[in-house]
Design an enzyme around this catalytic site. Structure first.
Site, PDB file in Angstrom:
ATOM      1  N   SER A 578       0.841  -1.183   0.000  1.00  0.00           N
ATOM      2  CA  SER A 578       0.000   0.000   0.000  1.00  0.00           C
ATOM      3  C   SER A 578       0.891   1.253   0.000  1.00  0.00           C
ATOM      4  O   SER A 578       1.673   1.451  -0.921  1.00  0.00           O
ATOM      5  CB  SER A 578      -0.973  -0.025   1.182  1.00  0.00           C
ATOM      6  OG  SER A 578      -1.976   0.956   1.040  1.00  0.00           O
ATOM      7  N   ASP A 653      -9.061  -4.937  -5.784  1.00  0.00           N
ATOM      8  CA  ASP A 653      -8.619  -3.866  -4.884  1.00  0.00           C
ATOM      9  C   ASP A 653      -9.455  -2.607  -5.108  1.00  0.00           C
ATOM     10  O   ASP A 653      -9.441  -2.021  -6.189  1.00  0.00           O
ATOM     11  CB  ASP A 653      -7.139  -3.569  -5.128  1.00  0.00           C
ATOM     12  CG  ASP A 653      -6.502  -2.763  -4.005  1.00  0.00           C
ATOM     13  OD1 ASP A 653      -7.240  -2.030  -3.321  1.00  0.00           O
ATOM     14  OD2 ASP A 653      -5.283  -2.875  -3.813  1.00  0.00           O
ATOM     15  N   HIS A 685      -7.742  -5.204  -1.301  1.00  0.00           N
ATOM     16  CA  HIS A 685      -6.455  -4.546  -1.077  1.00  0.00           C
ATOM     17  C   HIS A 685      -5.467  -5.426  -0.321  1.00  0.00           C
ATOM     18  O   HIS A 685      -4.270  -5.397  -0.592  1.00  0.00           O
ATOM     19  CB  HIS A 685      -6.683  -3.243  -0.317  1.00  0.00           C
ATOM     20  CG  HIS A 685      -5.468  -2.381  -0.202  1.00  0.00           C
ATOM     21  ND1 HIS A 685      -4.672  -2.059  -1.280  1.00  0.00           N
ATOM     22  CD2 HIS A 685      -4.901  -1.761   0.867  1.00  0.00           C
ATOM     23  CE1 HIS A 685      -3.671  -1.291  -0.880  1.00  0.00           C
ATOM     24  NE2 HIS A 685      -3.787  -1.090   0.400  1.00  0.00           N
TER      25      HIS A 685
END
Length: 707
Positions: A578, A653, A685
């Site tokens: 991320s 995601d 995600h």
């Protein structure tokens, strides 16, 4: 003497023999949250000012803080008999009174009379009900079904509050992508006469294409994803009157794409208080609205910043004086507690200093003493303090180094302290708010006791300008030999609201880092500027230039590693997910001479393709900050790619959409740069469940084969 030496020798040998188990990948990934997670006290909560309860051996047990006497008040078998259920464990519950417990499952709410061992009532929700919110005062449940809001009463009658859900209209759910401390979209009033709820109109936001490839024919499942600089959804707050069945919407006015957060009811239910933030996120008003008319009554105060304002906590009304309230704000650069009156006048700043209040636990009955969690002694710790409201004098209650979380009894006579430290997997202590430590309630066993782990130590470095301390964690390989050279894997996140290095258990290391240490790697992590609990200046330094100072700080960590004689300077790798994936690309592409191997998971590549609420807070709009967006676009650095790089992305995601990785891969193809890529079908995600072992095996193997 000889006998003592022999006994000591045998003890050391036994201890060494016991710690011979090596951390496997399954241990590191699956075990971290199951069998290698320390046991804790389940369901721990206060009943009244002297008694608390917890779940033990499938029983709900009460204990007297004063005497320590314990009593099982209901067993799982009894609960199943009363409710007609087949629970395998005690469900979520909370005390309504000394003899009445509310039990909550996903579709039913029972109020149980413990004396009679019977249910006073059960509220049953529809099969598709979500976001259930129980009102203790009026004893109803507000919930959503689809995009509309409903309530069900104890008599079983269900009323539909909204009828306009669908086609871009969403009622009673979280808004603004859960930023600004938002965790729900339903706000029951204190006396149960009203239900406040968010209404979100996202019809103006373009459908973002997500595809389910697992169907017989791939299915199109679009989501609303407002990207930076583009159209944002519009939110209003509705007030439903239980008696009249009428709904009034607060007249929050224009511009319609501002942010409404930190919703709080006045004790008399006549007013709603709410933080309103402009889309630029640099100006906040705390506003008061009349519940009956929806009209704005007044603006109590405002906060502005050259960077951003981020209201996170609703106001808390005084129980002693209903015309005063407490507010947690970074108004002076650090999170502190302020007292205001309902005219918007500052009565007092209660806490001060270059440290953060991380939580307000509550007050004593007269509100002369405030109990808080804070970082007064150390930003790597979280300790519990009591504060003299009049003078601001603080006194630390938690006694041991570590990360502490407090739970104050209703009248503030006692305090429960749940904490861990580097070598303490978990402890629960009882304190008297006046007399200090009383006793240990619970102490977890060490689930890693049999494992041979690499040495874990904290390091403190300086930013390049020597203005700030940077805190890192170094884990050495198992059977470390300082005469050898070892490769390093840096694990990075580095984004706002994060802190990966603390003085909690094992200094908050991930077990995967111990796994890598067992494979002969040094594991290193550093918290850079922009991360949590260091004050506004430290956090907002990254504004409009994401990736620049964070990378500079991470390279201070690399300089430290390069200075160590046992580091193989030609074998340094980096991994993050991320924001950490974004940072992994920053490090790999801007310093290809240092980082031989990198694995970037779910990476932000181009912030103009990230969502509005988070992205514009830290970068402003793309049209306002073209240089910052260009400098933070990782596809612009593909030309520098050298060595081994893998990107990993979840196909579903909705946080960092797959478009980021696709853009990066396309640029690699254009420039004839070789890069590895792996996608996880059906995963959002984060890759969770048993597939996470597959993920971390892939990440680990990439380092084993290339570093």
């Amino acid at each position: 003497m000889r006998r003592i030496i022999i006994i000591l020798f045998l003890f050391v040998q036994a201890f060494a023999f016991a710690q011979t188990k090596q951390m496997s990948l399954e241990d590191a990934v699956y075990g971290r949250y199951t069998y290698l997670s320390p046991k804790s006290m389940s369901g721990l909560q206060w009943i009244d000012d002297e008694h608390f309860s917890f779940v033990e051996d499938k029983n709900i047990v009460t204990e007297s803080a004063k005497t320590g006497d314990q009593k099982a008040v209901v067993t799982l078998d009894e609960l199943n008999e009363i409710t007609g259920s087949t629970f395998r464990r005690v469900p979520s519950h909370r005390w309504i009174s000394e003899a009445k417990l509310l039990f909550l499952s996903s579709k039913k709410h029972w109020l149980i009379d413990l004396n009679k061992k019977e249910a006073e009532y059960v509220i049953e929700l529809p099969e598709k009900a979500k976001n259930a919110n129980f009102s203790e005062s009026r004893q109803f449940v507000a919930f959503t079904q689809g995009d509309d809001l409903f309530i069900t009463l104890t008599d079983g009658i269900t009323k539909q509050i909204t009828n306009d859900g669908g086609n871009g209209i969403v009622n009673g759910q979280t808004v603004h992508r859960n930023e600004f401390g938002i965790s729900g979209g339903i706000f029951n009033s204190p006396k149960g006469n009203f239900v406040a709820f968010y209404r979100k109109d996202e019809s103006m936001v373009k459908d973002y294409p997500l595809v389910d490839f697992m169907a017989r024919e791939a299915e199109y499942n679009p989501v609303k994803y407002p990207m930076a600089g583009m159209a944002s959804h519009h939110v209003t707050l509705g007030i439903y009157n239980i008696e009249t069945g009428k709904t009034t919407f607060l007249k929050t006015g224009e511009p319609l794409d501002h942010f409404l957060t930190n919703v709080a009811w006045s004790p008399d239910e006549k007013n709603i208080y709410m933080a309103e933030l402009n889309r630029e996120q640099n100006h906040m008003q705390l506003n008061c609205y009349n519940v009956a008319s929806g009209e704005k009554v007044k603006t109590l105060f405002e906060e502005s910043s050259d960077t951003y304002v981020e209201p996170l906590y609703p106001i808390q009304f005084s129980k002693v004086n209903p015309t005063e309230f407490y507010y947690l704000s970074r108004h002076d650069g650090w999170f502190h507690v302020y007292k205001y009156n309902t005219d918007g006048e500052l009565v007092q700043q209660i806490t001060k200093g270059e440290w953060e209040v991380t939580n307000m636990l509550g007050f004593d009955a007269k509100e002369e003493t405030l109990f808080i969690e804070a970082t007064i002694d150390d930003p790597l710790q979280n300790n519990i303090y009591k504060v003299d409201v009049k003078t601001g004098k603080t006194e630390r209650l938690s006694t041991e180094t570590g990360v502490h979380r407090g739970n104050l009894s209703p009248e503030a006579t006692y305090l429960i302290d749940r904490w861990s430290a580097n070598e303490v997997p978990g402890k629960v202590d009882l304190f008297s708010s006046k007399g200090g430590f009383e006793r240990i309630i619970f102490e977890a066993e060490n689930p890693l006791e049999e494992y041979q782990l690499g040495e874990n130590k904290l390091v403190t470095l300086k930013t390049k300008d020597e203005k700030y301390d940077l805190h890192g964690r170094l884990i050495l390989p198992v059977d470390f030999d300082p005469a050898k050279k070892y490769p390093v894997v840096v694990y990075v996140y580095g984004g706002p609201h994060s802190q990966l290095v603390t003085k909690g258990w094992h200094n908050q290391a991930r077990w995967w880092q111990y796994y890598m240490a067992a494979q002969g790697y040094i594991a290193f992590t550093l918290d850079n500027r922009g991360t949590l609990n260091r004050g506004r200046a430290f956090e907002t330094a990254i504004h409009r230039k994401l990736g620049e100072l964070e990378t500079e700080d991470q390279m201070q960590g690399i300089e430290y590693l390069l200075s160590l004689p046992y580091v193989d300077t030609d074998r340094i790798g980096v991994h993050g997910w991320s924001y950490g994936g974004f940072m992994t690309l920053n490090l790999k592409l801007k310093h290809p001479d240092i980082f031989k191997v990198a694995v970037a998971g779910g990476p932000v590549v181009d912030w103009s393709m990230y969502e509005i609420m988070y992205g514009e807070r830290y970068m402003d709009m793309p049209q306002e900050n073209p240089e910052g967006y260009n400098n933070a676009d990782m596809s612009n650095y593909v030309i520098s790619l050298d060595g081994k790089l893998m990107l990993i992305h979840g196909v579903q995601d909705e946080t960092v959409v797959m478009q980021h990785s696709m853009k990066f891969l396309r640029e690699c193809v254009k420039q004839n740069k070789q890069v590895d890529f792996f996608a996880y079908p059906a995963h959002p995600h984060n890759v969770r469940g048993k597939d996470r072992v597959h993920l971390m095996e892939k990440v680990s193997q990439y380092f084993f084969e290339n570093l």
